[in-house]
Motif scaffolding. Structure first.
Motif, PDB file in Angstrom:
ATOM      1  N   CYS A 142      -0.066  13.678  29.949  1.00  0.00           N
ATOM      2  CA  CYS A 142      -1.537  13.583  29.998  1.00  0.00           C
ATOM      3  C   CYS A 142      -2.208  14.235  28.783  1.00  0.00           C
ATOM      4  O   CYS A 142      -1.669  15.190  28.209  1.00  0.00           O
ATOM      5  CB  CYS A 142      -2.054  14.268  31.262  1.00  0.00           C
ATOM      6  SG  CYS A 142      -1.233  13.667  32.756  1.00  0.00           S
ATOM      7  N   TRP A 144      -6.013  15.900  26.942  1.00  0.00           N
ATOM      8  CA  TRP A 144      -6.888  17.022  27.307  1.00  0.00           C
ATOM      9  C   TRP A 144      -8.342  16.623  27.579  1.00  0.00           C
ATOM     10  O   TRP A 144      -9.182  17.474  27.797  1.00  0.00           O
ATOM     11  CB  TRP A 144      -6.866  18.108  26.220  1.00  0.00           C
ATOM     12  CG  TRP A 144      -6.940  17.617  24.801  1.00  0.00           C
ATOM     13  CD1 TRP A 144      -5.901  17.572  23.908  1.00  0.00           C
ATOM     14  CD2 TRP A 144      -8.074  17.107  24.098  1.00  0.00           C
ATOM     15  NE1 TRP A 144      -6.322  17.050  22.710  1.00  0.00           N
ATOM     16  CE2 TRP A 144      -7.653  16.755  22.790  1.00  0.00           C
ATOM     17  CE3 TRP A 144      -9.426  16.901  24.435  1.00  0.00           C
ATOM     18  CZ2 TRP A 144      -8.516  16.222  21.819  1.00  0.00           C
ATOM     19  CZ3 TRP A 144     -10.280  16.366  23.483  1.00  0.00           C
ATOM     20  CH2 TRP A 144      -9.825  16.036  22.200  1.00  0.00           C
ATOM     21  N   LYS A 168       3.005  16.307  33.301  1.00  0.00           N
ATOM     22  CA  LYS A 168       2.851  17.312  32.243  1.00  0.00           C
ATOM     23  C   LYS A 168       1.438  17.236  31.659  1.00  0.00           C
ATOM     24  O   LYS A 168       1.078  16.269  30.988  1.00  0.00           O
ATOM     25  CB  LYS A 168       3.871  17.060  31.114  1.00  0.00           C
ATOM     26  CG  LYS A 168       3.922  18.241  30.154  1.00  0.00           C
ATOM     27  CD  LYS A 168       4.558  17.897  28.829  1.00  0.00           C
ATOM     28  CE  LYS A 168       3.602  17.302  27.856  1.00  0.00           C
ATOM     29  NZ  LYS A 168       2.407  18.107  27.551  1.00  0.00           N
ATOM     30  N   ASN A 200       2.921  22.159  24.120  1.00  0.00           N
ATOM     31  CA  ASN A 200       2.890  20.912  23.348  1.00  0.00           C
ATOM     32  C   ASN A 200       4.251  20.649  22.700  1.00  0.00           C
ATOM     33  O   ASN A 200       4.346  20.085  21.618  1.00  0.00           O
ATOM     34  CB  ASN A 200       1.787  20.970  22.270  1.00  0.00           C
ATOM     35  CG  ASN A 200       1.388  19.584  21.792  1.00  0.00           C
ATOM     36  OD1 ASN A 200       1.631  18.584  22.464  1.00  0.00           O
ATOM     37  ND2 ASN A 200       0.796  19.513  20.611  1.00  0.00           N
ATOM     38  N   THR A 218      -0.794   8.877  28.370  1.00  0.00           N
ATOM     39  CA  THR A 218      -2.141   8.699  27.825  1.00  0.00           C
ATOM     40  C   THR A 218      -2.318   9.719  26.720  1.00  0.00           C
ATOM     41  O   THR A 218      -2.119  10.923  26.932  1.00  0.00           O
ATOM     42  CB  THR A 218      -3.221   8.894  28.906  1.00  0.00           C
ATOM     43  OG1 THR A 218      -2.988   7.956  29.959  1.00  0.00           O
ATOM     44  CG2 THR A 218      -4.602   8.647  28.340  1.00  0.00           C
ATOM     45  N   GLY A 219      -2.686   9.224  25.549  1.00  0.00           N
ATOM     46  CA  GLY A 219      -2.863  10.139  24.427  1.00  0.00           C
ATOM     47  C   GLY A 219      -3.107   9.339  23.156  1.00  0.00           C
ATOM     48  O   GLY A 219      -3.554   8.194  23.211  1.00  0.00           O
ATOM     49  N   SER A 220      -2.779   9.931  22.041  1.00  0.00           N
ATOM     50  CA  SER A 220      -3.095   9.284  20.767  1.00  0.00           C
ATOM     51  C   SER A 220      -2.103   8.158  20.462  1.00  0.00           C
ATOM     52  O   SER A 220      -0.970   8.153  20.956  1.00  0.00           O
ATOM     53  CB  SER A 220      -3.053  10.327  19.651  1.00  0.00           C
ATOM     54  OG  SER A 220      -1.757  10.865  19.576  1.00  0.00           O
ATOM     55  N   THR A 223       1.209   9.534  18.877  1.00  0.00           N
ATOM     56  CA  THR A 223       2.196  10.073  19.826  1.00  0.00           C
ATOM     57  C   THR A 223       2.759   8.946  20.697  1.00  0.00           C
ATOM     58  O   THR A 223       3.948   8.938  21.015  1.00  0.00           O
ATOM     59  CB  THR A 223       1.575  11.173  20.707  1.00  0.00           C
ATOM     60  OG1 THR A 223       0.888  12.102  19.864  1.00  0.00           O
ATOM     61  CG2 THR A 223       2.628  11.924  21.496  1.00  0.00           C
ATOM     62  N   LEU A 242      -3.755   4.361  24.860  1.00  0.00           N
ATOM     63  CA  LEU A 242      -3.839   5.080  23.580  1.00  0.00           C
ATOM     64  C   LEU A 242      -5.262   5.134  23.035  1.00  0.00           C
ATOM     65  O   LEU A 242      -6.224   4.992  23.765  1.00  0.00           O
ATOM     66  CB  LEU A 242      -2.872   4.422  22.593  1.00  0.00           C
ATOM     67  CG  LEU A 242      -1.435   4.268  23.124  1.00  0.00           C
ATOM     68  CD1 LEU A 242      -0.560   3.543  22.126  1.00  0.00           C
ATOM     69  CD2 LEU A 242      -0.828   5.613  23.478  1.00  0.00           C
ATOM     70  N   CYS A 275     -11.632   8.085  25.196  1.00  0.00           N
ATOM     71  CA  CYS A 275     -10.930   6.952  24.578  1.00  0.00           C
ATOM     72  C   CYS A 275     -11.860   5.756  24.472  1.00  0.00           C
ATOM     73  O   CYS A 275     -11.844   5.042  23.469  1.00  0.00           O
ATOM     74  CB  CYS A 275      -9.670   6.601  25.355  1.00  0.00           C
ATOM     75  SG  CYS A 275      -9.958   6.339  27.105  1.00  0.00           S
ATOM     76  N   GLU A 371     -10.190   6.241  14.570  1.00  0.00           N
ATOM     77  CA  GLU A 371     -10.795   6.832  15.766  1.00  0.00           C
ATOM     78  C   GLU A 371     -11.202   8.266  15.461  1.00  0.00           C
ATOM     79  O   GLU A 371     -10.339   9.122  15.237  1.00  0.00           O
ATOM     80  CB  GLU A 371      -9.791   6.826  16.922  1.00  0.00           C
ATOM     81  CG  GLU A 371     -10.393   7.376  18.187  1.00  0.00           C
ATOM     82  CD  GLU A 371      -9.382   7.581  19.308  1.00  0.00           C
ATOM     83  OE1 GLU A 371      -8.310   8.160  19.064  1.00  0.00           O
ATOM     84  OE2 GLU A 371      -9.692   7.176  20.432  1.00  0.00           O
TER      85      GLU A 371
HETATM   86  P1  NAD Z   1      -1.816  13.623  22.023  1.00  0.00           P
HETATM   87  O1  NAD Z   1      -1.159  12.324  21.770  1.00  0.00           O
HETATM   88  O2  NAD Z   1      -1.795  14.646  20.985  1.00  0.00           O
HETATM   89  O3  NAD Z   1      -1.171  14.329  23.322  1.00  0.00           O
HETATM   90  C1  NAD Z   1      -1.091  13.684  24.568  1.00  0.00           C
HETATM   91  C2  NAD Z   1       0.050  14.278  25.368  1.00  0.00           C
HETATM   92  O4  NAD Z   1       1.286  13.969  24.726  1.00  0.00           O
HETATM   93  C3  NAD Z   1       0.026  15.801  25.488  1.00  0.00           C
HETATM   94  O5  NAD Z   1       0.386  16.133  26.822  1.00  0.00           O
HETATM   95  C4  NAD Z   1       1.087  16.250  24.504  1.00  0.00           C
HETATM   96  O6  NAD Z   1       1.668  17.494  24.830  1.00  0.00           O
HETATM   97  C5  NAD Z   1       2.100  15.136  24.644  1.00  0.00           C
HETATM   98  N1  NAD Z   1       3.022  14.992  23.512  1.00  0.00           N
HETATM   99  C6  NAD Z   1       2.932  15.537  22.262  1.00  0.00           C
HETATM  100  N2  NAD Z   1       3.982  15.139  21.520  1.00  0.00           N
HETATM  101  C7  NAD Z   1       4.738  14.333  22.286  1.00  0.00           C
HETATM  102  C8  NAD Z   1       5.944  13.597  22.075  1.00  0.00           C
HETATM  103  N3  NAD Z   1       6.580  13.605  20.907  1.00  0.00           N
HETATM  104  N4  NAD Z   1       6.445  12.868  23.098  1.00  0.00           N
HETATM  105  C9  NAD Z   1       5.803  12.826  24.290  1.00  0.00           C
HETATM  106  N5  NAD Z   1       4.664  13.504  24.551  1.00  0.00           N
HETATM  107  C10 NAD Z   1       4.138  14.240  23.567  1.00  0.00           C
HETATM  108  O7  NAD Z   1      -3.282  13.217  22.487  1.00  0.00           O
HETATM  109  P2  NAD Z   1      -4.498  14.198  22.816  1.00  0.00           P
HETATM  110  O8  NAD Z   1      -4.948  14.776  21.523  1.00  0.00           O
HETATM  111  O9  NAD Z   1      -4.157  15.085  23.951  1.00  0.00           O
HETATM  112  O10 NAD Z   1      -5.583  13.140  23.355  1.00  0.00           O
HETATM  113  C11 NAD Z   1      -6.451  12.467  22.510  1.00  0.00           C
HETATM  114  C12 NAD Z   1      -6.030  11.020  22.335  1.00  0.00           C
HETATM  115  O11 NAD Z   1      -5.803  10.403  23.592  1.00  0.00           O
HETATM  116  C13 NAD Z   1      -7.068  10.157  21.660  1.00  0.00           C
HETATM  117  O12 NAD Z   1      -6.478   9.341  20.670  1.00  0.00           O
HETATM  118  C14 NAD Z   1      -7.614   9.279  22.776  1.00  0.00           C
HETATM  119  O13 NAD Z   1      -8.163   8.058  22.384  1.00  0.00           O
HETATM  120  C15 NAD Z   1      -6.417   9.128  23.642  1.00  0.00           C
HETATM  121  N6  NAD Z   1      -6.800   8.819  25.021  1.00  0.00           N
HETATM  122  C16 NAD Z   1      -6.616   7.540  25.460  1.00  0.00           C
HETATM  123  C17 NAD Z   1      -6.995   7.175  26.739  1.00  0.00           C
HETATM  124  C18 NAD Z   1      -6.795   5.778  27.211  1.00  0.00           C
HETATM  125  O14 NAD Z   1      -6.821   5.551  28.412  1.00  0.00           O
HETATM  126  N7  NAD Z   1      -6.582   4.822  26.337  1.00  0.00           N
HETATM  127  C19 NAD Z   1      -7.533   8.136  27.593  1.00  0.00           C
HETATM  128  C20 NAD Z   1      -7.701   9.453  27.124  1.00  0.00           C
HETATM  129  C21 NAD Z   1      -7.323   9.761  25.830  1.00  0.00           C
END
Ligand code: NAD
Length: 468
Positions: A142, A144, A168, A200, A218-220, A223, A242, A275, A371
């Motif tokens: 997840c 933040w 996580k 992290n 869900t994240g960048s 990643t 993403l 996002c 973004e």
């Molecule tokens: P991030 O990708 O840095 O981190 C997301 C999660 O991935 C964290 O829990 C982190 O600890 C974990 N992570 C880090 N390295 C990893 C790896 N190598 N393998 C697996 N997991 C790993 O993202 P963030 O900065 O927490 O969130 C911001 C981003 O999330 C933005 O780009 C945003 O657009 C995106 N987001 C997308 C949605 C959606 O539904 N599309 C929703 C919310 C956020």
């Protein structure tokens, strides 16, 4: 004082290893929580694997019932959860209450969610049906920005479909997820739900572990690509939600103050750290100056501050890394465009950036193409609808886009030409557990929510019975 233990194999685990949790409105740590290492993460995955056979053989009713109780427990603690969410995440308290409320609704929804077997052929010769089976251990990773909501809408469909899970949270927003785990601890058999924090540093362990059957991430986008690579070793199922670079397109009949306010709200909600926030706005050239002026006026008058103050509309940026990233976009805005409101990181102890409106910026500037995930909004003019559709579709992202017009049919016609997972008319963003949500192109793979999203937690099995 509240404590925030890990949940592993049915046990709430307090350990000496601690993670400082910082309130982004003050820049100071206000509490600590337990933080796992690779061994504890392994224990969680092992426990989830061991719990799978018994849990997956239970009925839908038995698997859904604990989710309804969890929803009720959260409902009782609603306000405390919202206050904690604002402290760890920074968001205005009204938004935190909204997020907790959504989680209560989502948990209730999933407590009664079902996938029925489907008959595709039924003749005198044979019966053919499609069934759905759980996958095994689900890793829920997840971000933040909506820590509680995203953890819940991964955990709930995972367990109701018969999987077990390891959740996580992001390292800067672990508390509300750990607390949800605490509320869930005695509701599920040991190992069905595990909540494990990290610095992290443990995400890759989850996405590469051979005993994990699926990663819902869900994240960048950056990643997400690493998750996809790591998951390939055992051909894990993946759902990736993403980043986005959503556009709002105003048509030539839509220039009212109300629209400017709605566009502003959808761009600056959570300081742009959503996002599906509006990340760029397009207005017809004739309406461009007026729209820029309206957005700048709103940006200069909006109340920025600590999310715990009831009248705050714009809270802080979540963490120092993100401040640095958005600072980079402010520098780009100064270089490539004209800033007509905001433009500065505030000199305060918390992590604040003024809501910033940028005009006269080139389409090829990184502020328009990438973004920003922060409160810096580029506004661009267009000459023809064909031009703007083409430009928006050139983006490598495809999460959502919106079209704004007094003529909704015309707007829908434009919207359907846009290549994104969602298109909204006269609004930007929509979330509901019964409604599927997906990103196109580099905004994601797979679907969350709705019947389609629920199926992604299962493996299809075909049953063909010869009758003769
Ligand atoms: P991030 O990708 O840095 O981190 C997301 C999660 O991935 C964290 O829990 C982190 O600890 C974990 N992570 C880090 N390295 C990893 C790896 N190598 N393998 C697996 N997991 C790993 O993202 P963030 O900065 O927490 O969130 C911001 C981003 O999330 C933005 O780009 C945003 O657009 C995106 N987001 C997308 C949605 C959606 O539904 N599309 C929703 C919310 C956020």
């Amino acid at each position: 004082m509240n404590t925030y233990p890990l949940l592993i194999d049915g046990k709430l685990i307090e350990i000496d290893a601690r993670l400082d949790v910082v309130n982004p409105a003050t820049g100071a740590a206000f509490t600590t929580c337990a933080v796992a290492d690779a061994d504890l993460m392994d224990r969680a995955i092992t426990a989830a694997k061991a719990a799978f056979p018994a849990w997956s053989s239970k009925s839908w009713e038995d698997r859904g019932a604990p989710l309804a109780v969890l929803a009720d427990r959260l409902d009782v603690a609603r306000e405390d959860f919202a206050q904690l969410l604002t402290q760890e995440q920074g968001k205005p308290i009204a938004d935190a209450r909204g997020e907790v409320g959504l989680v209560v609704d989502f948990l209730h929804y999933y407590s009664t969610a079902r996938i029925a077997p489907k008959t595709v052929t039924d003749t005198a010769e044979r019966h053919v049906s499609v069934h759905r089976k759980p996958l095994g251990v689900i890793a829920a990773i997840c971000p933040w920005n909506f820590p509680l909501l995203i953890a819940a809408y991964k955990l709930a469909p995972a367990v109701v479909t018969g999987n077990t899970c390891v959740v996580k949270p992001a390292a800067t927003t672990p508390l509300t997820t750990l607390w949800l785990g605490k509320l869930a601890a005695d509701l599920f058999p040991a190992g069905v739900v595990n909540v494990v924090t990290d610095r992290n540093d443990l995400g890759a362990q989850l996405s590469s572990h051979p005993d994990v059957a699926k990663v819902t991430f869900t994240g960048s986008t950056a990643t997400g690509k690493r998750v996809m690579q790591a998951a390939s070793n055992t051909l894990k199922r993946i759902t990736l939600e993403l980043g986005g670079n959503d556009a709002a397109i105003l048509l030539d009949d839509e220039t009212t103050d109300d629209v400017a306010q709605s566009v502003f709200d959808a761009a600056f909600n959570l300081s742009g750290q959503v996002c599906t926030a509006i990340k760029k706005v397009y207005a017809p050239r004739n309406d461009y100056d007026a729209l820029c002026d309206k957005l700048a006026a709103i940006a200069t008058s909006v109340k920025i501050g600590n999310g715990q103050d009831e009248d705050t509309k714009i809270g802080p940026i979540q963490n120092p890394m993100q401040i640095e990233k958005v600072q980079g976009f402010l520098d780009i805005a100064k270089r490539d465009g004209k800033i007509i409101a905001g433009g500065e990181v505030l000199a305060s102890q918390g992590y604040f950036i003024q809501p910033t409106i940028v005009r006269d910026i080139d389409e090829n500037s990184d502020l328009v193409k990438e973004e920003q995930f922060g409160p810096v909004l580029p506004v661009l003019p267009y000459d023809t609808l064909d031009d703007v559709i083409q430009t928006v579709n050139d983006s490598e992202y495809g999460l959502g886009n919106s079209v704004w017009s007094a003529d909704v049919e015309r707007a829908a016609e434009v919207g359907l030409k846009l290549n994104s997972g969602s298109v909204w008319i006269n609004r930007h963003g929509y979330i509901d557990p019964a409604t599927p949500f997906a990103g196109a192109k580099q905004s994601g793979i797979g679907i969350e929510m709705g019947d389609e999203g629920l199926k992604e937690f299962t493996q299809m099995q075909l049953l063909v019975i010869e009758k003769t």
